[in-house]
Design a protein around this motif. Sequence first.
Motif, PDB file in Angstrom:
ATOM      1  N   GLU A   4     -35.929  23.798 -55.186  1.00  0.00           N
ATOM      2  CA  GLU A   4     -35.794  24.100 -53.731  1.00  0.00           C
ATOM      3  C   GLU A   4     -36.553  22.540 -52.993  1.00  0.00           C
ATOM      4  O   GLU A   4     -35.825  22.121 -52.519  1.00  0.00           O
ATOM      5  CB  GLU A   4     -36.392  25.140 -53.233  1.00  0.00           C
ATOM      6  CG  GLU A   4     -34.826  25.880 -54.604  1.00  0.00           C
ATOM      7  CD  GLU A   4     -36.431  28.224 -54.207  1.00  0.00           C
ATOM      8  OE1 GLU A   4     -35.604  28.893 -54.386  1.00  0.00           O
ATOM      9  OE2 GLU A   4     -36.997  27.831 -53.626  1.00  0.00           O
ATOM     10  N   GLN A   5     -37.820  22.290 -53.353  1.00  0.00           N
ATOM     11  CA  GLN A   5     -38.090  21.522 -52.624  1.00  0.00           C
ATOM     12  C   GLN A   5     -37.152  19.951 -53.275  1.00  0.00           C
ATOM     13  O   GLN A   5     -37.818  19.560 -51.840  1.00  0.00           O
ATOM     14  CB  GLN A   5     -39.730  21.389 -53.698  1.00  0.00           C
ATOM     15  CG  GLN A   5     -40.728  22.973 -53.420  1.00  0.00           C
ATOM     16  CD  GLN A   5     -41.963  23.295 -54.430  1.00  0.00           C
ATOM     17  OE1 GLN A   5     -42.386  21.830 -54.401  1.00  0.00           O
ATOM     18  NE2 GLN A   5     -41.966  23.887 -54.200  1.00  0.00           N
ATOM     19  N   GLU A  19     -38.510  26.605 -57.990  1.00  0.00           N
ATOM     20  CA  GLU A  19     -38.783  26.523 -56.621  1.00  0.00           C
ATOM     21  C   GLU A  19     -39.474  24.386 -56.810  1.00  0.00           C
ATOM     22  O   GLU A  19     -39.116  23.958 -55.597  1.00  0.00           O
ATOM     23  CB  GLU A  19     -40.535  25.877 -57.161  1.00  0.00           C
ATOM     24  CG  GLU A  19     -40.838  27.770 -56.163  1.00  0.00           C
ATOM     25  CD  GLU A  19     -42.600  28.380 -57.124  1.00  0.00           C
ATOM     26  OE1 GLU A  19     -43.347  27.659 -56.940  1.00  0.00           O
ATOM     27  OE2 GLU A  19     -43.014  29.145 -56.713  1.00  0.00           O
TER      28      GLU A  19
END
Length: 429
Positions: A181-182, A178
């Motif tokens: 991804e962010q 995550e």
Amino acid sequence: MPSNAYSIIAATCHGNRGAEAMLETVVGRLREAQPDLRFHVFTYYPEADRQLVQDPALTLHSSTPMALVAWLLPWSLVFGLLRLVFGRRVLRMAPAAVRGLGESRALVDLAGVAFIDGREKFLPFNVLTLLPAWLLGTPVVKMPQAVGPFERPLNRLAARVVLPMCAMIWARGGRTREHLEQAAFPGVRFIQADDIAFNHKNGYSLTQEEGGALDARFAALASARGVSGVTGVVGLCPSSVVAVKARKEGGAYEDILARLVADLSGSGYLVVLFPNATRDAAGEAERNNDLPLIRRILAAAGTSLPVTPLAFDLDMNAAAIKRLIAEMDVVLVSRFHAMVGALALGVPAAVLGWSHKYAEVMARFGLEGNVMDYKQLSGPALRERVDAIFQSRQAMRAQILERLPEVKASAERPVVALLEPGFGSGGLA
């Protein structure tokens, strides 16, 4: 002709035994597939590792901060530029470490954590472990590890520049995935996979540190657990990293663990303190060394206890630590790879840690609720958690063993990818 060599960095056999487990797993698993492989291991404890490792297929090079800054980086820059003009054959003239790095199919980066907010002092090392290989045209593969978050400006800038240099980043859990991804850094390639140490085998060991003193501790453990009135065996693996953090912040990590040892002993538990980072010859030095901490906790717990705790306060390699964990009913750990070792053996674990790296792995087994932040450390809550895990240990063990095959299969993927035909540089031809 394809190269038959790999380079490995950010791991060592001496000191951090989690790093040792990862190193041994990479070498052992790759050699199972291709027995004639050679390995250039860049270690931050070169002299100690040379005393421990006698395998002729491994060539050990220094990756101390001084070696990286004053030697490996400058020579990699020089020969990296020469390579662009004259081709890879010029690397045959390079110093041995640079030549080894240049001839390798890939540089395998075994950093457990990197580019994490709040750890900016480690950014130079995070960068310098990767830059020489990139300059020499050798693909860099970050094996499963925790990275991010990237909210702080300096860390975000370093990660944005350096991470795209990697051929692949294997994210060790959902939280790390995550973060990547962010961040959405251009050019970053990443896939989620589990820690390769889940597939560690004792047969992969590169060191032999077991001896009479260790055998005597195991004999004492066998004798102590058979004493009438012993409720069960609880393993406690503290971390010098957490202890130093807590000390700087005014926390009571050591005192609370000492009281926990005394409290558990008073309830009939045999507490076994054990390390996952050992440098006995370093004395009271705490860097990659849990032994002084174990001795302080044991001393603070007191001597007149209903069940006498047992301390494995000596050098132990990764295989010996796993052998010990297998003897435990449950464990409370602050070292990441002590947690991995317990899960790989089906031993119920509670974790007292400092990073998202613990919870994202425990979540793979549905046990993220067993992870506690050392900053919220409470003696009664800690005792309550240990009791709860001990009472539910059979169900928890079954839950771990049910999910373990999927995790081990995921941990295999990064190694399989290294062996794919055509991967990596083509040697020095």
